[in-house]
Every structure is written in C-alpha cells, then in structure tokens.
Motif scaffolding. Structure first.
Motif, PDB file in Angstrom:
ATOM      1  N   TYR A 161       0.872  -1.137  -0.043  1.00 27.41           N
ATOM      2  CA  TYR A 161      -0.136   0.220  -0.053  1.00 27.41           C
ATOM      3  C   TYR A 161       0.793   1.137  -0.159  1.00 27.41           C
ATOM      4  O   TYR A 161       2.228   1.098   0.605  1.00 27.41           O
TER       5      TYR A 161
ATOM      6  N   LEU B  69      -4.923   4.915   2.849  1.00 27.22           N
ATOM      7  CA  LEU B  69      -3.873   4.062   2.154  1.00 27.22           C
ATOM      8  C   LEU B  69      -4.314   3.654   0.869  1.00 27.22           C
ATOM      9  O   LEU B  69      -5.678   3.337   0.687  1.00 27.22           O
TER      10      LEU B  69
ATOM     11  N   PHE C 250      -4.013   0.971  -2.177  1.00 27.03           N
ATOM     12  CA  PHE C 250      -3.559  -0.265  -2.614  1.00 27.03           C
ATOM     13  C   PHE C 250      -2.782  -0.254  -3.962  1.00 27.03           C
ATOM     14  O   PHE C 250      -3.054   0.539  -4.668  1.00 27.03           O
TER      15      PHE C 250
ATOM     16  N   ILE D 165     -13.603  -4.458   2.480  1.00 27.23           N
ATOM     17  CA  ILE D 165     -12.913  -5.448   1.429  1.00 27.23           C
ATOM     18  C   ILE D 165     -13.735  -5.240   0.258  1.00 27.23           C
ATOM     19  O   ILE D 165     -14.881  -5.396  -0.048  1.00 27.23           O
TER      20      ILE D 165
ATOM     21  N   GLY E  55     -13.463  -7.110  -3.793  1.00 26.41           N
ATOM     22  CA  GLY E  55     -13.231  -8.107  -4.287  1.00 26.41           C
ATOM     23  C   GLY E  55     -12.856  -9.109  -3.653  1.00 26.41           C
ATOM     24  O   GLY E  55     -13.189  -9.367  -2.500  1.00 26.41           O
ATOM     25  N   ALA E  56     -11.726  -9.776  -3.852  1.00 28.73           N
ATOM     26  CA  ALA E  56     -11.108 -10.819  -3.152  1.00 28.73           C
ATOM     27  C   ALA E  56     -10.318 -10.321  -1.934  1.00 28.73           C
ATOM     28  O   ALA E  56     -10.515 -10.802  -0.871  1.00 28.73           O
ATOM     29  N   GLN E  57      -9.411  -9.389  -2.068  1.00 26.43           N
ATOM     30  CA  GLN E  57      -8.625  -9.095  -1.002  1.00 26.43           C
ATOM     31  C   GLN E  57      -8.397  -7.549  -0.688  1.00 26.43           C
ATOM     32  O   GLN E  57      -7.599  -7.345   0.162  1.00 26.43           O
ATOM     33  N   LYS E  58      -8.480  -6.727  -1.646  1.00 25.59           N
ATOM     34  CA  LYS E  58      -8.194  -5.397  -1.594  1.00 25.59           C
ATOM     35  C   LYS E  58      -8.939  -4.680  -0.548  1.00 25.59           C
ATOM     36  O   LYS E  58     -10.077  -4.474  -0.889  1.00 25.59           O
ATOM     37  N   LEU E  59      -8.287  -4.142   0.379  1.00 26.16           N
ATOM     38  CA  LEU E  59      -8.702  -3.319   1.364  1.00 26.16           C
ATOM     39  C   LEU E  59      -8.815  -2.069   0.740  1.00 26.16           C
ATOM     40  O   LEU E  59      -7.853  -1.229   0.588  1.00 26.16           O
TER      41      LEU E  59
ATOM     42  N   PHE F 241      -9.211   2.008   2.003  1.00 30.13           N
ATOM     43  CA  PHE F 241      -9.319   2.355   3.175  1.00 30.13           C
ATOM     44  C   PHE F 241      -9.786   3.792   3.016  1.00 30.13           C
ATOM     45  O   PHE F 241      -9.909   4.654   1.915  1.00 30.13           O
TER      46      PHE F 241
END
Lengths: 115, 108
Positions: free
Chosen positions: A35, A43, A45, B90, B92-96, B98
C-alpha cells in the motif's frame, strides 16, 4: 514471533533515481500486499500476491512501479525514475491464507522522500 | 466505485466523553467492513471487523446498510484511545479500500 518487517525505514532519493523497497512477511503467510500512503491521505492499494497465483497489479499507478515476490517470502517494490509525487509511506502487509476475512498484519512502513 | 469516506480528519474529545468516529461507504455488493488503528509509533493494526460483532477496547461498530455507515463508537473515551483510525472495506477478493483516516485526540 516476528512481525512483518520492511527496509529501509527511511529512504531519501533524488528525482530520477530508482529505489527498491523490501518487505519480509510473517513466516507462513501466503498473501502479501503493498500500500501507499501519501501525506494526509488514506492508504492506497498497490499490489497483491497470493501464493503462486499471478499478482493483482491493478493498483500500481504507473509502469515505473513494479513488484516481485519469491515464493511465499520476501517481496521487493521497485520504483524507477522516481518523481516527487512518489514521496509517501509505503506499507507492506501479509495475511495467513488470503481468505476473505483474514486479518492483514502491517509492517512499520518505508518513508520515501524524493527530492 | 467502491469508496470509504471518513468525513472528519481530526476529532478531539475529553476523557470520559463518548466518542463516535464516522465512516460511510459505497459498495455495490455485500460489504465487509473493518476498523484499523495506528497508535503513536506503532504499526497499523486491526481493531475490529463487523462480521465478528465484537467489542474491542470498549469500541463497537454497527453496520447500517440503510445509511451505508459503519461508525465506530465508545461510550467513555480514555487517553490511550488517542490514535489514527481508519475505516476499511474489502473489495473483491482481497483489496482493502481505506478511508482517509481520523486522528482522534483525547484530552485529559
């Protein structure tokens, strides 16, 4: 046990130079994330590795950014021809399985300053 | 697009007063929401997740799908609660994804 570690903790570089940031995930964690946090912002990604699957690079802001991971261990984030807007804290996180509800464990971050 | 909004960059309350950190989200599916916290000179860490319906350090957060909110609350603030708080979703699968974070300061 040891948590996620990142190196260097601080990096100051000149515009146009390449930099390499390193992340050591928690042993046994198959998922690894990068990140970016710019000053005063949330943050962002960048990239996600899960085991031997193709990484999700959808967050990389430009082709100057790339990342690699060797198996389920160390990852490096490389920024080529750095620009001042690349200045940020780069955070790495890992999680045990990469499942939907798994907690992400964060490293201390690398503060990058591009002069 | 999926988005997390924390409208307050800074929040200051007195010790013993109630605290509410606001979080609103936009998401087309069924969201999974989290609160992460970063204390001074410490790493970002998970505080709580909505699916667990847990109370951590006196904090709770209820998912309100009608208002698309996931506000973090604590009835009586303590000085050690001073920190940076991030709401995350969250995707999709994993993207956090923020939010921009809220810096909470508890005054003695």
């Amino acid at each position: 046990g040891a948590g996620v570690s990142q190196s260097p903790s601080n990096k100051v570089t000149e515009k146009g130079k390449d930099v390499e940031l390193r992340c050591d995930p928690i042993s046994g964690h198959t998922a690894l994330y990068w990140y970016r946090q710019r000053l005063g912002q949330g943050l962002e990604f960048l990239i996600y590795f899960q085991g031997n699957s193709a990484p999700d690079k959808s967050g990389l802001p430009s082709d100057r950014f790339s990342a690699e991971r060797t198996g389920e261990s160390v990852s490096t984030l490389t920024i080529q021809r750095t620009q001042q807007e690349d200045s940020a804290v780069y955070l790495c996180a890992s999680s045990p399985v990469g499942g939907f509800y798994n907690e992400q464990f964060f490293g201390p971050g690398t503060r990058l300053t591009v002069l | 697009a999926q988005r997390v909004t924390q409208p307050e960059k800074l929040l200051s309350v007195f010790k013993g007063a109630p605290v509410e950190l606001k979080c609103n989200y936009s998401y087309s599916g069924s969201p999974e929401l989290f609160w992460y916290v970063q204390y001074s000179r410490q790493r970002l860490q998970l505080l709580l997740r909505h699916i667990s319906r847990e109370s951590i350090k006196g904090f709770t957060a209820d998912l309100n799908k009608g208002e698309t909110s996931f506000h973090l609350k604590k009835p009586f603030a303590q000085e050690e609660d001073s920190a940076m708080y991030y709401c995350a979703l969250i995707q999709g699968a994993q993207k956090l994804v923020f939010g921009q974070g809220t810096r909470l300061t508890i005054n003695p």
